[in-house]
Design a protein around this motif. Structure first.
Motif, mmCIF file in Angstrom:
data_model
loop_
_atom_site.group_PDB
_atom_site.id
_atom_site.type_symbol
_atom_site.label_atom_id
_atom_site.label_comp_id
_atom_site.label_asym_id
_atom_site.label_seq_id
_atom_site.Cartn_x
_atom_site.Cartn_y
_atom_site.Cartn_z
ATOM 1 N N LEU A 92 29.736 48.799 41.878
ATOM 2 C CA LEU A 92 29.964 47.408 42.252
ATOM 3 C C LEU A 92 28.745 46.596 41.869
ATOM 4 C CD1 LEU A 92 31.520 47.870 45.809
ATOM 5 C CD2 LEU A 92 32.723 47.430 43.680
ATOM 6 N N TYR A 93 28.960 45.305 41.659
ATOM 7 C CA TYR A 93 27.897 44.407 41.239
ATOM 8 C C TYR A 93 27.821 43.215 42.186
ATOM 9 C CZ TYR A 93 28.719 47.178 37.079
ATOM 10 O OH TYR A 93 28.894 48.226 36.222
ATOM 11 N N LYS A 94 26.632 42.608 42.273
ATOM 12 C CA LYS A 94 26.441 41.453 43.137
ATOM 13 C C LYS A 94 26.082 40.220 42.306
ATOM 14 C CE LYS A 94 21.682 42.772 44.216
ATOM 15 N NZ LYS A 94 21.703 44.073 43.601
ATOM 16 N N THR A 141 36.222 42.208 45.199
ATOM 17 C CA THR A 141 36.831 43.177 46.106
ATOM 18 C C THR A 141 37.170 42.571 47.461
ATOM 19 O OG1 THR A 141 34.658 43.949 46.839
ATOM 20 C CG2 THR A 141 35.692 45.139 45.007
ATOM 21 N N ASP A 158 27.114 43.890 47.179
ATOM 22 C CA ASP A 158 27.917 44.100 45.970
ATOM 23 C C ASP A 158 29.390 43.863 46.264
ATOM 24 O OD1 ASP A 158 25.542 45.015 44.810
ATOM 25 O OD2 ASP A 158 25.985 47.106 45.249
ATOM 26 N N PHE A 159 30.089 43.172 45.322
ATOM 27 C CA PHE A 159 31.527 42.970 45.522
ATOM 28 C C PHE A 159 32.317 42.826 44.232
ATOM 29 C CE2 PHE A 159 29.583 38.823 45.544
ATOM 30 C CZ PHE A 159 30.440 38.033 44.803
ATOM 31 N N TRP A 160 31.689 42.666 43.089
ATOM 32 C CA TRP A 160 32.427 42.604 41.824
ATOM 33 C C TRP A 160 32.657 44.029 41.323
ATOM 34 C CZ3 TRP A 160 34.785 38.385 40.566
ATOM 35 C CH2 TRP A 160 34.246 37.136 40.883
ATOM 36 N N LYS A 161 33.892 44.335 40.889
ATOM 37 C CA LYS A 161 34.256 45.668 40.412
ATOM 38 C C LYS A 161 34.987 45.549 39.070
ATOM 39 C CE LYS A 161 37.850 47.763 42.149
ATOM 40 N NZ LYS A 161 38.783 48.510 43.038
ATOM 41 N N GLU A 193 32.679 53.885 43.211
ATOM 42 C CA GLU A 193 32.821 52.958 42.098
ATOM 43 C C GLU A 193 31.566 52.110 42.021
ATOM 44 O OE1 GLU A 193 36.288 51.032 43.639
ATOM 45 O OE2 GLU A 193 37.563 52.160 42.298
ATOM 46 N N TYR A 211 36.800 41.872 35.699
ATOM 47 C CA TYR A 211 36.156 42.226 36.958
ATOM 48 C C TYR A 211 36.887 41.512 38.079
ATOM 49 C CZ TYR A 211 32.366 44.041 34.093
ATOM 50 O OH TYR A 211 31.638 44.760 33.181
#
Length: 78
Positions: A17-19, A33, A72-75, A15, A30
């Protein structure tokens, strides 16, 4: 044949993921995670070049938080 199926499965299960500091690429919901906090961005937000913030609940994305700023942790979930 099995190796190709395995590689395909791995690729499809990954997947994006964004930071913190990444531009929000599309309107939608969003989720962090780490803790499950969710935030929704609308089309009007994207016009301003909104970027992902530090999670306000678990502080992921800041020094000493659950995740470091470079992780990264935003999904996107919806």
């Amino acid at each position: 044949m099995q190796i190709y199926f395995l590689l395909f499965s791995i690729i499809m299960s990954q997947e994006t993921l964004y930071k913190v500091g990444d531009l929000v690429p599309a309107a939608g919901r969003y989720v962090c995670t780490v803790c499950g906090f969710s935030i929704e961005y609308l089309e009007k937000h994207l016009a301003y070049g909104v970027k992902f913030p530090v999670c306000p609940v678990c502080h992921a994305g800041e020094e000493g938080g659950a995740k470091a700023p470079h992780e990264d942790f935003w999904k996107k979930v919806a």
